[in-house]
Design a protein around this motif. Structure first.
Motif, PDB file in Angstrom:
ATOM      1  N   GLU A 393      35.867  34.458  44.910  1.00 43.92           N
ATOM      2  CA  GLU A 393      37.100  33.701  44.739  1.00 43.92           C
ATOM      3  C   GLU A 393      38.132  34.279  43.690  1.00 43.92           C
ATOM      4  OE1 GLU A 393      36.693  29.242  44.671  1.00 43.92           O
ATOM      5  OE2 GLU A 393      35.425  29.784  43.097  1.00 43.92           O
ATOM      6  N   ALA A 394      37.696  35.140  42.705  1.00 36.02           N
ATOM      7  CA  ALA A 394      38.852  35.665  41.884  1.00 36.02           C
ATOM      8  C   ALA A 394      39.439  36.697  42.695  1.00 36.02           C
ATOM      9  CB  ALA A 394      38.357  36.323  40.569  1.00 36.02           C
ATOM     10  N   LEU A 395      38.705  37.396  43.659  1.00 41.85           N
ATOM     11  CA  LEU A 395      39.426  38.576  44.413  1.00 41.85           C
ATOM     12  C   LEU A 395      40.277  37.804  45.288  1.00 41.85           C
ATOM     13  CD1 LEU A 395      39.621  41.469  45.628  1.00 41.85           C
ATOM     14  CD2 LEU A 395      37.745  40.376  47.253  1.00 41.85           C
ATOM     15  N   TYR A 396      39.861  36.453  46.093  1.00 40.44           N
ATOM     16  CA  TYR A 396      40.927  36.237  47.145  1.00 40.44           C
ATOM     17  C   TYR A 396      42.072  35.647  46.327  1.00 40.44           C
ATOM     18  CZ  TYR A 396      36.752  36.292  50.081  1.00 40.44           C
ATOM     19  OH  TYR A 396      35.572  36.928  50.686  1.00 40.44           O
ATOM     20  N   ARG A 397      41.911  34.700  45.234  1.00 39.71           N
ATOM     21  CA  ARG A 397      43.063  34.426  44.672  1.00 39.71           C
ATOM     22  C   ARG A 397      43.930  35.196  44.136  1.00 39.71           C
ATOM     23  NH1 ARG A 397      42.057  28.852  43.944  1.00 39.71           N
ATOM     24  NH2 ARG A 397      39.849  28.378  43.863  1.00 39.71           N
ATOM     25  N   GLY A 398      43.548  36.442  43.469  1.00 37.70           N
ATOM     26  CA  GLY A 398      44.200  37.545  43.122  1.00 37.70           C
ATOM     27  C   GLY A 398      45.142  38.174  44.074  1.00 37.70           C
ATOM     28  N   LEU A 399      44.678  38.667  45.078  1.00 41.40           N
ATOM     29  CA  LEU A 399      45.071  39.088  46.384  1.00 41.40           C
ATOM     30  C   LEU A 399      46.102  37.980  46.795  1.00 41.40           C
ATOM     31  CD1 LEU A 399      42.154  40.780  48.281  1.00 41.40           C
ATOM     32  CD2 LEU A 399      43.725  41.712  46.709  1.00 41.40           C
ATOM     33  N   MET A 400      46.110  36.892  47.055  1.00 45.57           N
ATOM     34  CA  MET A 400      46.926  35.810  47.633  1.00 45.57           C
ATOM     35  C   MET A 400      47.963  35.774  46.320  1.00 45.57           C
ATOM     36  SD  MET A 400      44.297  32.937  48.831  1.00 45.57           S
ATOM     37  CE  MET A 400      45.448  31.517  49.169  1.00 45.57           C
ATOM     38  N   ALA A 401      47.996  35.981  45.331  1.00 44.71           N
ATOM     39  CA  ALA A 401      48.979  36.116  44.276  1.00 44.71           C
ATOM     40  C   ALA A 401      49.700  37.333  44.147  1.00 44.71           C
ATOM     41  CB  ALA A 401      48.471  35.730  42.936  1.00 44.71           C
TER      42      ALA A 401
END
Length: 416
Positions: A393-401
């Motif tokens: 989740e942290a990976l996906y949220r970070g990449l989306m940001a």
């Protein structure tokens, strides 16, 4: 081969209920009961529970875990043509993969997910170009195995290296896998580390060992070893059989070895080896099973004799079941097992060393209990499924940001 039963749906139906802006498409080979298959089924199910719409696109065929994933709200899509078996002749496999890549591109163009995430070599090599052409903004590859020095997989790595630059992020599941990726030229700022995790609830209320042993026809006072691995040469079953033949007679006489995993063609030779060494009566070939936690509850010792590994789910599951695990010091295994504390590590391809480790554990029930308790505690504190999914989740949220993997602390290379 048989035609697929599912087809592309409108964008709003891409996955379970959730925020359409968080759509993820996982691309893998199939959902059978291998380590990656079980990992991806558990991961996607938990992501759906947390509100992420998830699709799993299978390149080869659906596999036996597909219905479990669907029951959790994951949309599972088979390829346009499903292969009858996991392995097939090279030309047929090539044609199937090319058709699967075309089907993937159409799916991505029709439904425009934010994220596509590849697992395993074949889906990555054939699917990554389709994702780029479809314009998916965030493209991720997860590597879960080490690179052998020779063979087809080694050659495939050369093809993968040409694709790495098209990825937004590349994720390893152990330090050794990350080192391999660095050696292939992947830039550190695009690398991340996410260890696999175990669903702890599956081991929370184990059945009584004597109950499971009764079902399997095993004596209550037997010494039970268990090895969870498909019957493939590099998984080291032949080394384990050779090690069993080296055990002292008293240990062999009370020994039962449960071999759990799909036969990929090695079983006849293994049976012949066991018969020639006089240990055939100690072995139980149980085949592919969906009740691994139950089988582990019947065991005293876990064994993992692989010649190479990324980060074996089977080891984590054995530790979660409270077993001391005797394993080869390969790949990411030392990231999980603390030698002499939660289990014992030995060199690969060394039956004598493996036999000595098994003999040590067999002779000391107190040592088994101490190591097993420490193993369970290590899994609970460091390798639970919840923490693993937190990392994704942290990976996906970070990449989306718009952040790079190196800027996302939860997937940093300095973990543990």
């Amino acid at each position: 081969m048989k035609p697929a039963r599912d087809h592309a749906r409108p964008r709003h139906e891409i996955g379970a209920a959730g925020d359409p802006a968080k759509q993820i498409v996982f691309v893998t080979l199939s959902l059978d009961v291998g380590g990656t298959d079980r990992h991806l089924t558990a991961l996607s199910s938990e992501l759906v529970r947390r509100g992420w719409p998830v699709v799993i696109y299978c390149f080869n065929r659906e596999g036996v875990l597909a219905d479990q994933a669907r029951a959790a709200g994951v949309r599972v899509i088979p390829p346009p043509v499903q292969a009858e078996g996991r392995r097939s002749v090279a030309l047929r496999r090539l044609v199937t993969s090319l058709r699967a890549a075309r089907g993937l591109r159409k799916l991505l163009e029709d439904e425009q997910p934010r994220i596509v995430h590849f697992f395993l070599t074949e889906p990555y090599i054939f699917g990554a170009p389709a994702a780029r052409k479809a314009g998916v903004p965030i493209r991720i590859m997860s590597r879960r195995e080490v690179t052998p020095e020779h063979g087809r997989l080694h050659l495939a790595r050369r093809l993968e290296a040409r694709i790495h630059g098209e990825m937004t992020a590349i994720i390893g599941n152990s330090r050794r896998v990350v080192d391999d990726l660095i050696g292939e030229g992947v830039k550190r700022e695009r690398l991340g580390l996410i260890y696999s995790g175990v669903n702890l609830s599956a081991f929370a209320n184990p059945p009584a060992a004597i109950e499971v042993r009764r079902e399997l026809g095993i004596a209550a006072d037997a010494l039970v070893l268990v090895k969870i691995a498909n019957l493939i040469e590099y998984k080291g079953h032949a080394d384990l059989i050779a090690a069993i033949a080296r055990l002292d007679r008293a240990t062999r006489e009370r020994l039962v070895v449960l071999l759990v995993g799909r036969d990929d063609g090695a079983q006849p030779a293994l049976r012949e080896q066991a018969a020639s060494l006089g240990v055939a009566d100690s072995l139980r070939f149980l085949g592919q099973r969906s009740d691994v936690p139950r089988l582990l509850a019947a065991a005293d010792i876990g064994v993992h004799a692989s010649h190479m590994e990324g980060f074996a789910n089977a080891i984590l599951e054995g530790m979660a079941a409270g077993l001391p695990v005797a394993a080869t010091r390969v790949g990411g295994t030392p990231d999980a097992i603390i030698d002499g504390v939660t289990g014992l590590l030995v060199p690969a391809r060394d039956p004598a060393a493996l036999a000595a480790a098994i003999e040590r554990l067999a002779a000391d029930s107190d040592l088994r209990r101490r190591m097993g308790a420490a193993a369970r505690e290590r899994i609970n504190s460091a390798f639970g499924l919840a923490g693993c999914v937190d990392g994704y989740e942290a990976l996906y949220r970070g990449l989306m940001a718009g952040r790079l993997p190196c800027e996302i602390r939860a997937v940093g290379l300095d973990q543990r």
